[in-house]
Design a protein around this motif. Sequence first.
Motif, mmCIF file in Angstrom:
data_model
loop_
_atom_site.group_PDB
_atom_site.id
_atom_site.type_symbol
_atom_site.label_atom_id
_atom_site.label_comp_id
_atom_site.label_asym_id
_atom_site.label_seq_id
_atom_site.Cartn_x
_atom_site.Cartn_y
_atom_site.Cartn_z
ATOM 1 N N GLY A 80 20.015 -13.300 -15.588
ATOM 2 C CA GLY A 80 20.066 -14.703 -15.211
ATOM 3 C C GLY A 80 20.538 -14.904 -13.778
ATOM 4 N N HIS A 81 21.156 -13.885 -13.196
ATOM 5 C CA HIS A 81 21.548 -13.937 -11.781
ATOM 6 C C HIS A 81 20.291 -13.767 -10.918
ATOM 7 C CE1 HIS A 81 23.158 -12.575 -7.921
ATOM 8 N NE2 HIS A 81 24.323 -13.120 -8.280
ATOM 9 N N SER A 82 20.025 -14.732 -10.044
ATOM 10 C CA SER A 82 18.748 -14.733 -9.307
ATOM 11 C C SER A 82 18.580 -13.504 -8.423
ATOM 12 C CB SER A 82 18.628 -15.997 -8.459
ATOM 13 O OG SER A 82 19.673 -16.060 -7.495
ATOM 14 N N GLY A 83 19.667 -13.058 -7.793
ATOM 15 C CA GLY A 83 19.564 -11.883 -6.930
ATOM 16 C C GLY A 83 19.225 -10.627 -7.712
ATOM 17 N N LEU A 84 19.881 -10.451 -8.867
ATOM 18 C CA LEU A 84 19.596 -9.282 -9.695
ATOM 19 C C LEU A 84 18.183 -9.361 -10.264
ATOM 20 C CD1 LEU A 84 20.528 -6.669 -11.036
ATOM 21 C CD2 LEU A 84 21.500 -8.042 -12.895
ATOM 22 N N LEU A 85 17.765 -10.548 -10.686
ATOM 23 C CA LEU A 85 16.418 -10.701 -11.227
ATOM 24 C C LEU A 85 15.371 -10.391 -10.173
ATOM 25 C CD1 LEU A 85 14.579 -11.551 -13.575
ATOM 26 C CD2 LEU A 85 14.745 -13.911 -12.722
ATOM 27 N N ARG A 86 15.569 -10.901 -8.966
ATOM 28 C CA ARG A 86 14.606 -10.664 -7.885
ATOM 29 C C ARG A 86 14.529 -9.171 -7.546
ATOM 30 N NH1 ARG A 86 16.146 -14.548 -5.073
ATOM 31 N NH2 ARG A 86 17.791 -13.462 -3.951
ATOM 32 N N THR A 87 15.687 -8.532 -7.468
ATOM 33 C CA THR A 87 15.716 -7.096 -7.187
ATOM 34 C C THR A 87 15.047 -6.304 -8.304
ATOM 35 O OG1 THR A 87 17.771 -7.356 -5.944
ATOM 36 C CG2 THR A 87 17.215 -5.139 -6.672
ATOM 37 N N SER A 88 15.295 -6.705 -9.552
ATOM 38 C CA SER A 88 14.740 -5.993 -10.705
ATOM 39 C C SER A 88 13.225 -6.118 -10.761
ATOM 40 C CB SER A 88 15.361 -6.534 -12.002
ATOM 41 O OG SER A 88 16.758 -6.347 -12.003
ATOM 42 N N ILE A 89 12.711 -7.315 -10.476
ATOM 43 C CA ILE A 89 11.252 -7.495 -10.466
ATOM 44 C C ILE A 89 10.628 -6.713 -9.314
ATOM 45 C CG2 ILE A 89 9.392 -9.183 -10.180
ATOM 46 C CD1 ILE A 89 11.192 -11.216 -11.579
ATOM 47 N N GLY A 90 11.301 -6.734 -8.150
ATOM 48 C CA GLY A 90 10.810 -5.932 -7.023
ATOM 49 C C GLY A 90 10.762 -4.454 -7.366
ATOM 50 N N SER A 91 11.793 -3.972 -8.069
ATOM 51 C CA SER A 91 11.816 -2.577 -8.482
ATOM 52 C C SER A 91 10.718 -2.283 -9.501
ATOM 53 C CB SER A 91 13.185 -2.232 -9.079
ATOM 54 O OG SER A 91 13.237 -0.883 -9.460
ATOM 55 N N ALA A 92 10.416 -3.262 -10.366
ATOM 56 C CA ALA A 92 9.322 -3.080 -11.324
ATOM 57 C C ALA A 92 7.999 -2.895 -10.599
ATOM 58 C CB ALA A 92 9.245 -4.277 -12.270
ATOM 59 N N PHE A 93 7.773 -3.687 -9.548
ATOM 60 C CA PHE A 93 6.540 -3.547 -8.760
ATOM 61 C C PHE A 93 6.478 -2.172 -8.088
ATOM 62 C CE2 PHE A 93 6.175 -8.418 -8.000
ATOM 63 C CZ PHE A 93 5.593 -8.560 -9.242
ATOM 64 N N TYR A 94 7.616 -1.734 -7.502
ATOM 65 C CA TYR A 94 7.635 -0.414 -6.870
ATOM 66 C C TYR A 94 7.418 0.695 -7.891
ATOM 67 C CZ TYR A 94 9.933 3.996 -5.963
ATOM 68 O OH TYR A 94 10.218 5.335 -5.937
ATOM 69 N N THR A 95 8.067 0.596 -9.047
ATOM 70 C CA THR A 95 7.931 1.643 -10.061
ATOM 71 C C THR A 95 6.505 1.712 -10.594
ATOM 72 O OG1 THR A 95 10.247 1.289 -10.674
ATOM 73 C CG2 THR A 95 8.909 2.539 -12.216
ATOM 74 N N ALA A 96 5.839 0.564 -10.672
ATOM 75 C CA ALA A 96 4.422 0.562 -11.051
ATOM 76 C C ALA A 96 3.610 1.359 -10.033
ATOM 77 C CB ALA A 96 3.901 -0.869 -11.153
ATOM 78 N N ALA A 97 3.906 1.158 -8.750
ATOM 79 C CA ALA A 97 3.212 1.908 -7.702
ATOM 80 C C ALA A 97 3.526 3.395 -7.787
ATOM 81 C CB ALA A 97 3.611 1.357 -6.331
ATOM 82 N N PHE A 98 4.784 3.713 -8.051
ATOM 83 C CA PHE A 98 5.240 5.098 -8.199
ATOM 84 C C PHE A 98 4.439 5.812 -9.291
ATOM 85 C CE2 PHE A 98 8.012 8.036 -10.513
ATOM 86 C CZ PHE A 98 8.609 8.789 -9.512
ATOM 87 N N PHE A 99 4.268 5.163 -10.438
ATOM 88 C CA PHE A 99 3.556 5.799 -11.539
ATOM 89 C C PHE A 99 2.047 5.757 -11.364
ATOM 90 C CE2 PHE A 99 7.614 5.911 -13.668
ATOM 91 C CZ PHE A 99 7.537 7.119 -14.333
ATOM 92 N N ALA A 100 1.549 4.853 -10.527
ATOM 93 C CA ALA A 100 0.132 4.910 -10.181
ATOM 94 C C ALA A 100 -0.172 6.220 -9.462
ATOM 95 C CB ALA A 100 -0.256 3.713 -9.308
ATOM 96 N N VAL A 101 0.732 6.625 -8.568
ATOM 97 C CA VAL A 101 0.575 7.899 -7.858
ATOM 98 C C VAL A 101 0.758 9.072 -8.819
ATOM 99 C CG1 VAL A 101 1.524 9.372 -6.036
ATOM 100 C CG2 VAL A 101 1.311 6.909 -5.665
ATOM 101 N N LEU A 102 1.814 9.019 -9.622
ATOM 102 C CA LEU A 102 2.147 10.145 -10.494
ATOM 103 C C LEU A 102 1.079 10.373 -11.568
ATOM 104 C CD1 LEU A 102 4.572 12.126 -10.782
ATOM 105 C CD2 LEU A 102 5.446 10.615 -12.556
ATOM 106 N N ALA A 103 0.600 9.280 -12.173
ATOM 107 C CA ALA A 103 -0.311 9.415 -13.312
ATOM 108 C C ALA A 103 -1.764 9.548 -12.899
ATOM 109 C CB ALA A 103 -0.153 8.209 -14.244
ATOM 110 N N TRP A 104 -2.144 9.044 -11.713
ATOM 111 C CA TRP A 104 -3.564 8.997 -11.376
ATOM 112 C C TRP A 104 -3.996 10.051 -10.364
ATOM 113 C CZ3 TRP A 104 -7.278 7.566 -14.134
ATOM 114 C CH2 TRP A 104 -8.546 7.336 -13.601
ATOM 115 N N SER A 105 -3.067 10.535 -9.534
ATOM 116 C CA SER A 105 -3.438 11.526 -8.504
ATOM 117 C C SER A 105 -4.159 12.748 -9.063
ATOM 118 C CB SER A 105 -2.195 11.969 -7.728
ATOM 119 O OG SER A 105 -1.637 10.904 -7.022
#
Length: 405
Positions: free
Chosen positions: A212-237
């Motif tokens: 519910g803390h906006s800063g933590l939520l924003r950081t967490s969603i940003g990390s979700a986007f990065y982690t999606a990119a991370f696994f795109a490389v790991l799983a698809w390369s």
Amino acid sequence: MNADHHSSLLAAVKGQPKQVWITAFAAVIAFMGIGLVDPILLSIAEGLHATPSQVTLLFSSYLAVQVVAMLVTSAASARFGAKRTVVAGLSLIVVATALCAMAGSIEQLVALRAVWGLGNAFFIATALSVIVGAAAGGQAGAILLYEAALGLGLSVGPLLGALLGSFSWRGPFLGTSVLMACALVLCALFLTSDSRADRPRTGILDPLRALGHSGLLRTSIGSAFYTAAFFAVLAWSPFVLQWSAVAIGLIFCGWGLCVAVAGVALAPRLAARLGERRATVVAVLGYAALLLVMLVPSKPLLVVAIILSGLVSGLLNTLFTGTAMSVSDAPRPVASAGYNFCRWLGGAAAATLVSQLAEWLGFAQGPFLIAAVLCVLAGGLLAVGSRTSDSRTMPAGAALIGEEV
């Protein structure tokens, strides 16, 4: 600065008690599980007559269960104690990996990877607290050891998967089961049980409330986007490269070593120079640039970009977590659980959709383009509208707080 860093790393290694080294060893094996299947994806597809979309579910099921489990790990540790939680997690991994080696279909393998993910969540969510509680020299040195275990596991996992997978795709699963059984016995024998009075009271819904803390939520969603990119490389390369298990294993071994070096040596320096949040923005935009390089239809260039992306991933693994831990006033275990729930949700979604994205976009490197867009969005979330102050140095203990992978 160089001398200070090397002396702190040396101090972290020297004079540690036995249970710190045992837990660190188990952590290396646990982290190996992430990249273990990467070099043998093509072999599994061939051996079990599976499609690329079915094979990438090996990441999806592992991560999806881990996402849900992250919400209950802190509560489980508080109820049953760190040692019991670690031993239970390791036991699940031993059983799941042994059964993976005997799987007769891709559906069975995907289901067993889910059990593996559950065990891994309970183990890695608790391992850092065990190391910090037992380590000599304070929390900072313990975190350096944990980061080193993370990087070593990420680098050794693909290499072990490649070497054992060159005989059979079942080999890496059996090898992991044996190593994890050793770690289980050592942890059961030598870890000390914590008293009930030392355990914090944590509810299952507390991590979601922390978001519910906006800063933590924003950081967490940003990390979700990065982690999606991370696994795109790991799983698809591996599907883009179409090379042998050993070749893929060597590439991701180099990648994992870069993760280790950047997470331990480079991230604290970058955070000290730019501040955590600004350093995270710079690094995630750098990751987007590397993903755009991966769009060029050149396999040698793709290999270079994959290995270099390990440096950026090492930075982001540490910086995103440090930002998440310092941005709100929630207790660190609770904030960490909520943050990691979002983070691994991004990884699970990417691993599930990556092959479909390649089909929809009509070219093999298509998932890398979507991943680059997600990284730009992640940078924007952190850069725009933040009302939190950006400290010049990383707070002690925030560099890595438990569920890094």
